[in-house]
Design an enzyme around this catalytic site. Structure first.
Site, short mmCIF file in Angstrom:
data_model
loop_
_atom_site.label_atom_id
_atom_site.label_comp_id
_atom_site.label_asym_id
_atom_site.label_seq_id
_atom_site.Cartn_x
_atom_site.Cartn_y
_atom_site.Cartn_z
CB THR A 210 57.68 20.82 89.90
OG1 THR A 210 56.35 21.17 90.29
CG2 THR A 210 58.36 20.12 91.05
CG ASN A 211 55.65 25.53 91.47
OD1 ASN A 211 54.76 25.24 92.25
ND2 ASN A 211 55.42 25.69 90.16
NE ARG A 212 60.43 25.62 98.60
CZ ARG A 212 61.15 24.66 99.16
NH1 ARG A 212 60.56 23.60 99.68
NH2 ARG A 212 62.46 24.77 99.23
#
Ligand code: C5P
Length: 402
Positions: A210-212
């Site tokens: 995933t990402n931030r």
């Protein structure tokens, strides 16, 4: 500028134990910039005092004593005529019944009868009372007459009984108030699709890539679109954020799921705001069982995730306006301009996420808007709510003057 700024809100408070929540609501509305005039019924005064409201609104709170005072005959008409909204929270079964039948026996019910503004009712009563055919009939009459309702919710009530009849929480009431105030805004009658959050690409049944992305910018856009009167579908990954009241939430996890939801929702929509941080890469294969440490370090092969905006550009579902977002750490404007063209966008919000005060996780953004016709506009450092309001304003203009 918040939708509450400079609005005149009349807050009617009736005799329910939930009246204490109305003080919190009055405080929120005041802090958001509204001028809040409170009217208590005689029964409300048994639960809470005018002084409580005066202390949070900085304005005199009205009671039936004022009905018989010097301004008596004009007060209710004056209040009812100048307000942008009359909200009655909590609204008891008794007040509901009086409103349904046009009774006017106290300052609040007289004001409601004289009011020319929209009226929002937030019922609060014990289990059984709300479901009673008499109350249900009153609700039906009032709905038919065009009054708006917020709640009631389900849960435990002061009596200890569980059921439907709880006053909504002040934060939810606040959302309903925004919804009613925004109804005739610039985007009234438009359907706007907003995506938010970072996609999650599974590696195995427990792990994801995933990402931030926090989802904050997308949620702020959804709220700003609702404030402008739009019908909003919010396609979001799990963010932990509460969706704005009135948004129709579609929860997704992967880029693939988001693509399908976007294609389905964009058919018939006026605009898409693609604020989600969508994976560019995803694991080529997903393990059916949890990858175990004892089996050694796995080699993960990646594959391209679907590019949602690129797919939409060539589909029949493309809405009239498509807004993209570019989060870059270098060559921001060049990269954003290239995306604007490649993804056939009408507008792109370019965001320099290398700055500590902009982008993922923080509450502020520094955004430059690039338009398909070559125009550009550098917005100053703003909080994400202000960025959202600016983008929604530009979107409304694009929809009005294609
Ligand atoms: O090309 P890039 O991914 O940086 O473009 C960003 C814009 O494209 C964002 O609006 C993002 O939501 C969207 N996007 C997409 N599909 C992807 C990746 C990004 O629609 N797979």
């Amino acid at each position: 500028m918040s939708i509450l700024s400079d609005k005149h809100i009349l807050l009617g408070v009736t005799g329910s134990i939930a009246a204490y929540k109305a003080a919190d609501l009055a405080s929120r509305l005041t802090q958001a910039g509204a001028r809040v005039d409170v009217i208590l019924t005689p029964a409300a005064e048994k639960f809470i005092t005018p002084l409580t409201f005066q202390s949070v609104t900085g304005r005199k709170a009205f009671t039936d004593a004022d009905l018989w005072g010097g301004e008596a005959h004009v007060l209710h008409v004056g209040l009812g005529h100048t307000a942008d909204l009359l909200v009655i929270a909590p609204c008891t079964a008794n007040t509901l019944a009086k409103l349904a039948h046009g009774a006017a026996d106290n300052l609040l019910t007289i004001t409601a009868l004289a009011a020319r503004c929209p009226i929002l009712l937030a019922p609060a009563m014990d289990a059984g009372m709300y479901e009673h055919p008499a109350t249900q009939e009153n609700v039906r009459i009032l709905r038919e007459r065009g009054l708006f309702f917020a709640g009631p919710g389900e849960g435990r009530m002061a009596s200890g009984l569980v059921g439907r009849g709880r006053l909504l929480e002040p934060v939810e009431l606040y959302g309903h108030i925004r919804l009613v105030l925004g109804k005739n805004g610039r985007l009234a009658g438009r359907k706007i699709v907003v995506t938010a959050g970072g996609t999650q690409e599974p590696l195995d049944p427990v792990r994801v890539l995933t990402n931030r992305s926090s989802g904050k910018q997308g949620y702020a856009l959804a709220q700003a679109a609702l404030d402008a009167g739009a019908e909003v579908v919010l396609i979001s990954t799990p963010t932990g954020l509460t969706p704005p009241v009135g948004a129709d939430l579609r929860q997704v996890h992967t880029a693939e799921q988001m693509l399908n939801a976007v294609l389905a929702e964009c058919a018939g929509a006026d605009a898409l705001l693609m604020a989600a941080a969508v994976a560019d890469f995803r694991p080529k294969s997903v393990a059916g069982e949890k990858l175990k440490k004892r089996d050694g370090i796995p080699q993960v092969e990646l594959d391209a995730a679907p590019d949602i905006l690129a797919a939409l550009a060539d589909s029949d579902s493309r809405p009239r306006c498509v807004v993209g977002f570019a989060a870059e750490t270098r060559d921001l404007l060049e990269n954003a301009a290239a995306k604007l063209k490649a993804k056939k966008l009408d507008l792109i919000a370019a965001n320099d996420i290398s700055a500590p005060d902009a982008g993922f996780g923080v509450d502020t953004n520094r955004v430059t808007l690039l338009y398909a016709d070559g125009r550009s506009e550098a917005l100053p450092l703003m909080n994400k709510t202000e960025v959202a309001e600016a983008i929604i304003e530009r979107l409304a203009a694009l929809l009005e003057h294609p």
